[in-house]
Design a protein around this motif. Structure first.
Motif, PDB file in Angstrom:
ATOM      1  N   VAL A 106       0.839  -1.208   0.000  1.00 58.07           N
ATOM      2  CA  VAL A 106       0.000   0.000   0.000  1.00 58.07           C
ATOM      3  C   VAL A 106       0.871   1.255   0.000  1.00 58.07           C
ATOM      4  O   VAL A 106       0.490   2.271  -0.577  1.00 58.07           O
ATOM      5  N   GLU A 107       2.058   1.169   0.606  1.00 56.11           N
ATOM      6  CA  GLU A 107       2.949   2.345   0.566  1.00 56.11           C
ATOM      7  C   GLU A 107       3.376   2.652  -0.867  1.00 56.11           C
ATOM      8  O   GLU A 107       3.823   3.750  -1.165  1.00 56.11           O
ATOM      9  N   SER A 108       3.262   1.669  -1.745  1.00 55.13           N
ATOM     10  CA  SER A 108       3.655   1.898  -3.130  1.00 55.13           C
ATOM     11  C   SER A 108       2.451   2.133  -4.052  1.00 55.13           C
ATOM     12  O   SER A 108       2.580   2.124  -5.270  1.00 55.13           O
ATOM     13  N   GLY A 109       1.291   2.381  -3.455  1.00 56.70           N
ATOM     14  CA  GLY A 109       0.128   2.768  -4.246  1.00 56.70           C
ATOM     15  C   GLY A 109      -0.725   1.613  -4.736  1.00 56.70           C
ATOM     16  O   GLY A 109      -1.590   1.789  -5.588  1.00 56.70           O
ATOM     17  N   ILE A 110      -0.471   0.427  -4.189  1.00 53.81           N
ATOM     18  CA  ILE A 110      -1.225  -0.763  -4.613  1.00 53.81           C
ATOM     19  C   ILE A 110      -2.473  -0.909  -3.738  1.00 53.81           C
ATOM     20  O   ILE A 110      -2.377  -0.892  -2.513  1.00 53.81           O
ATOM     21  N   ASP A 393       2.172  13.922  -4.736  1.00 47.57           N
ATOM     22  CA  ASP A 393       2.637  15.284  -4.518  1.00 47.57           C
ATOM     23  C   ASP A 393       3.614  15.558  -5.656  1.00 47.57           C
ATOM     24  O   ASP A 393       4.671  14.931  -5.744  1.00 47.57           O
ATOM     25  N   THR A 394       3.245  16.474  -6.548  1.00 46.39           N
ATOM     26  CA  THR A 394       4.016  16.637  -7.789  1.00 46.39           C
ATOM     27  C   THR A 394       5.191  17.627  -7.663  1.00 46.39           C
ATOM     28  O   THR A 394       5.882  17.865  -8.652  1.00 46.39           O
ATOM     29  N   GLN A 395       5.409  18.140  -6.470  1.00 41.91           N
ATOM     30  CA  GLN A 395       6.459  19.170  -6.324  1.00 41.91           C
ATOM     31  C   GLN A 395       7.825  18.716  -6.827  1.00 41.91           C
ATOM     32  O   GLN A 395       8.493  19.425  -7.566  1.00 41.91           O
ATOM     33  N   ARG A 396       8.245  17.527  -6.378  1.00 40.90           N
ATOM     34  CA  ARG A 396       9.571  17.041  -6.757  1.00 40.90           C
ATOM     35  C   ARG A 396       9.654  16.804  -8.275  1.00 40.90           C
ATOM     36  O   ARG A 396      10.672  17.087  -8.913  1.00 40.90           O
ATOM     37  N   LEU A 397       8.546  16.291  -8.822  1.00 32.54           N
ATOM     38  CA  LEU A 397       8.543  15.954 -10.250  1.00 32.54           C
ATOM     39  C   LEU A 397       8.754  17.192 -11.117  1.00 32.54           C
ATOM     40  O   LEU A 397       9.374  17.141 -12.171  1.00 32.54           O
ATOM     41  N   ALA A 417       8.165   9.465 -11.330  1.00 28.24           N
ATOM     42  CA  ALA A 417       7.502   9.205 -10.044  1.00 28.24           C
ATOM     43  C   ALA A 417       7.886   7.850  -9.472  1.00 28.24           C
ATOM     44  O   ALA A 417       8.062   6.866 -10.193  1.00 28.24           O
ATOM     45  N   SER A 418       8.037   7.818  -8.175  1.00 27.86           N
ATOM     46  CA  SER A 418       8.180   6.553  -7.464  1.00 27.86           C
ATOM     47  C   SER A 418       7.365   6.678  -6.187  1.00 27.86           C
ATOM     48  O   SER A 418       6.713   7.702  -5.951  1.00 27.86           O
ATOM     49  N   LYS A 419       7.401   5.637  -5.373  1.00 29.47           N
ATOM     50  CA  LYS A 419       6.504   5.662  -4.211  1.00 29.47           C
ATOM     51  C   LYS A 419       6.794   6.828  -3.276  1.00 29.47           C
ATOM     52  O   LYS A 419       5.928   7.241  -2.518  1.00 29.47           O
ATOM     53  N   ARG A 420       7.997   7.383  -3.345  1.00 28.33           N
ATOM     54  CA  ARG A 420       8.293   8.505  -2.435  1.00 28.33           C
ATOM     55  C   ARG A 420       7.487   9.763  -2.783  1.00 28.33           C
ATOM     56  O   ARG A 420       7.451  10.715  -1.998  1.00 28.33           O
ATOM     57  N   VAL A 426      -5.668   5.841  -0.783  1.00 26.02           N
ATOM     58  CA  VAL A 426      -7.016   5.615  -0.248  1.00 26.02           C
ATOM     59  C   VAL A 426      -7.559   4.320  -0.853  1.00 26.02           C
ATOM     60  O   VAL A 426      -7.506   4.118  -2.069  1.00 26.02           O
ATOM     61  N   ILE A 427      -8.010   3.432   0.005  1.00 24.67           N
ATOM     62  CA  ILE A 427      -8.645   2.186  -0.458  1.00 24.67           C
ATOM     63  C   ILE A 427      -9.994   2.069   0.237  1.00 24.67           C
ATOM     64  O   ILE A 427     -10.081   2.185   1.463  1.00 24.67           O
ATOM     65  N   ALA A 428     -11.022   1.842  -0.569  1.00 26.25           N
ATOM     66  CA  ALA A 428     -12.395   1.748  -0.041  1.00 26.25           C
ATOM     67  C   ALA A 428     -12.724   2.953   0.845  1.00 26.25           C
ATOM     68  O   ALA A 428     -13.334   2.817   1.907  1.00 26.25           O
ATOM     69  N   GLY A 429     -12.262   4.119   0.401  1.00 28.08           N
ATOM     70  CA  GLY A 429     -12.613   5.346   1.106  1.00 28.08           C
ATOM     71  C   GLY A 429     -11.809   5.613   2.367  1.00 28.08           C
ATOM     72  O   GLY A 429     -12.095   6.565   3.096  1.00 28.08           O
ATOM     73  N   ARG A 430     -10.799   4.799   2.623  1.00 24.05           N
ATOM     74  CA  ARG A 430     -10.041   4.923   3.866  1.00 24.05           C
ATOM     75  C   ARG A 430      -8.583   5.221   3.522  1.00 24.05           C
ATOM     76  O   ARG A 430      -8.021   4.575   2.628  1.00 24.05           O
ATOM     77  N   THR A 431      -7.974   6.165   4.216  1.00 22.44           N
ATOM     78  CA  THR A 431      -6.554   6.429   3.986  1.00 22.44           C
ATOM     79  C   THR A 431      -5.740   5.309   4.620  1.00 22.44           C
ATOM     80  O   THR A 431      -5.826   5.080   5.831  1.00 22.44           O
ATOM     81  N   VAL A 432      -4.985   4.591   3.798  1.00 21.09           N
ATOM     82  CA  VAL A 432      -4.164   3.486   4.322  1.00 21.09           C
ATOM     83  C   VAL A 432      -2.686   3.868   4.347  1.00 21.09           C
ATOM     84  O   VAL A 432      -1.899   3.238   5.042  1.00 21.09           O
ATOM     85  N   ALA A 433      -2.298   4.890   3.581  1.00 24.80           N
ATOM     86  CA  ALA A 433      -0.910   5.357   3.625  1.00 24.80           C
ATOM     87  C   ALA A 433      -0.912   6.863   3.458  1.00 24.80           C
ATOM     88  O   ALA A 433      -1.701   7.418   2.680  1.00 24.80           O
ATOM     89  N   GLN A 434      -0.038   7.512   4.197  1.00 22.06           N
ATOM     90  CA  GLN A 434       0.059   8.968   4.118  1.00 22.06           C
ATOM     91  C   GLN A 434       1.530   9.356   4.197  1.00 22.06           C
ATOM     92  O   GLN A 434       2.272   8.825   5.022  1.00 22.06           O
ATOM     93  N   ASP A 435       1.933  10.282   3.328  1.00 18.50           N
ATOM     94  CA  ASP A 435       3.332  10.725   3.263  1.00 18.50           C
ATOM     95  C   ASP A 435       4.296   9.539   3.268  1.00 18.50           C
ATOM     96  O   ASP A 435       5.295   9.521   3.987  1.00 18.50           O
TER      97      ASP A 435
END
Ligand SMILES: [Zn+2]
Length: 494
Positions: A106-110, A393-397, A417-420, A426-435
């Motif tokens: 999930v930290e990698s957007g899966i 967060d597109t700042q770095r990109l 882009a990478s996971k950083r 958000v999965i099923a309406g719930r935040t599972v990973a942040q920053d």
């Protein structure tokens, strides 16, 4: 903080990347695990100024090993010899093993993954499945659990005698034991029902014939019939390596794919993982039957299997999703990097017209997801769809881009882009990973416990490394010198 959002989220939004341009500043209203409404705003609040929402990614093939193979000492090499080194994996708490893998995902957007379960103890499958179902619920990731069915050709594809000749007699009992299936077909069928009783929003069951070379025809037929009757999906490794292809060509006069078709296994319910060594005609038949491929490019490179038969998939119109197989290129489970790699590699095989960025996101978000959850309307950000998305967060990109207006944003994302760069998942309406951090479980603490558990297990039950190494060398010799033994197509009786 209640991770279920009642307040809206703010971002620019790609509802269907590549197909639709990004919507400007928007508010995403979520309700009951779904996207309720997307409304245009005049501007984004300062905290979300660089936020860009995309559909979440699906990992179409994995094994959910919290301990990476390099961590326990299985070196990257050809699949057939690599399998012998999986014996180094220490037996750990199955919950820790799965929860660490899922939290990293999930930290990698899966948001969804196919979990081809490798048992640590073949007689403990139900207990292990229960632990995996708990891990899926705790992390909040959608997991399809493929119940492993195996029964022949363990250790090598073909008879054991030539292999045993390369080994001291004292090793033979160990090899024979590895060859014996741990569960009967009937036991496996019962286990599918028992594990299905554990199903919940984030956990569903599939039939998992491990691979045609590892499972006899009777069992494959039984699975085809069971899937047709109950509608459950089937997930199977297929033609991952050249020796597997050679074995199948020697064993099935009219071709393995034709055989699988004749027993009714090829259907829209089937996903085949790897599919490296497929001909164009075979791809056409698979496409006609509605079969989905999970392409695992990094894994194929690390295990010297070849590369996915992209060209044939495209020519045949065979749909594919993308999987990590626990073997990502940088060994960091970064799904955005895997997308980059697939995109670059596909680009060497075809023109931009034949496979566009829209097609890539369709593969990564929609097709892969379909092979896990079935058709559930997910993989797109749309009112009514499951609320599964990532916020970059597109700042770095953009940090060195002189004129953002001249930049092709999706191309920039694919290139950089990478996971950083993921601000939120958000999965099923719930935040599972942040920053960049999983927030549903404490991953660093779980990783520490897993490593401690593994160290204890290694001390308590040390692996005979010399025996593993002798078997590894004997298997290497088998395929280098005795490959034609495959032609005998032996089964469990040795
Ligand atoms: Zn696999």
């Amino acid at each position: 903080m209640d991770p279920h959002h009642t307040d809206p989220l703010f971002a620019r939004v790609y509802t269907q990347p590549g197909e639709q341009p990004a919507r400007g500043p928007s508010s995403l209203q979520l309700a009951a695990g779904r996207i309720a409404q997307i409304s245009a705003l005049s501007d984004l609040p300062a905290s979300a100024r660089h936020h860009l929402a995309l559909p979440a990614l699906a990992n179409a093939h994995d094994h959910g090993r919290g301990l990476r193979t390099l961590a326990f000492g299985a070196q990257d090499q050809a699949l057939e010899t690599w399998l012998t080194e999986l014996a180094y994996e220490p037996r750990v708490d199955p919950y820790l093993r799965a929860v660490v893998a899922f939290a990293r995902m999930v930290e990698s957007g899966i948001c969804a993954a196919n979990h081809c379960h490798n048992t640590q103890d073949g007689r403990q499958l139900l207990a292990e499945a229960e632990a995996v179902s708990r891990a899926a619920r705790d992390v909040g990731i959608r997991i399809a659990f493929a119940v492993p069915f195996a029964g022949r050709n363990s250790v090598v594809y073909g008879p054991l005698e030539p292999l045993l000749k390369q080994l001291p007699a004292t090793d033979h009992a160990r090899v024979h034991a590895m060859r014996r299936p741990s569960r009967s077909l009937q036991e496996n069928m019962q286990l599918v029902e028992q594990i299905a009783a554990l199903e919940h929003e984030f956990f569903s069951v599939q039939y998992g014939p491990v691979g045609p070379q590892w499972l006899d025809d009777g069992a494959l037929l039984a699975i085809a019939q069971a899937s047709a009757a109950d509608g459950r999906r089937v997930h199977m490794h297929l033609f991952e390596t050249r020796p597997q292809r050679d074995w199948a060509d020697a064993h099935y006069k009219h071709g393995l794919i034709q055989h699988l078709d004749s027993i009714g296994l090829l259907s829209p319910r089937l996903t085949i993982a790897h599919a490296v060594w497929l001909s164009l005609d075979e791809c056409r038949l698979l496409a006609e039957r509605g079969v989905t491929v999970s392409a695992n490019l990094s894994s194929n490179m690390r295990l010297r299997s070849g590369v996915p038969a992209w060209r044939n998939y495209l020519d045949a119109g065979l749909k594919f999703g993308i999987g990590l197989d626990g073997m990502s290129c940088d060994d960091d489970e970064d799904m955005l990097r895997e997308l980059r790699l697939a995109w670059r590699h596909l680009g060497t095989q075809c023109s931009a017209n034949e496979f566009s960025l829209a097609d890539l996101f369709e593969a990564a978000c929609v097709t892969g997801r379909y092979s896990i959850t079935g058709a559930d309307g997910g993989g797109r950000i749309a009112a009514g769809a499951p609320a599964d998305f990532i916020v970059l967060d597109t700042q770095r990109l953009y940090s060195d881009v002189l004129d953002p207006a001249r930049s092709d944003e999706l191309n920039l994302i694919l290139a950089r882009a990478s996971k950083r760069d993921i601000a939120r998942v958000v999965i099923a309406g719930r935040t599972v990973a942040q920053d960049g951090r999983c927030v549903t479980v404490d991953l660093p603490a779980l990783e520490a416990r897993l490593l401690e558990d593994a160290r204890q297990a290694m001390l308590a039950a040390p692996v005979d490394a010399a025996a593993v190494s002798r078997l590894r060398d004997a298997v290497a010799h088998y395929y280098a010198h005795e490959a034609l033994h495959c032609a005998c197509g032996d089964s469990t009786a040795d």
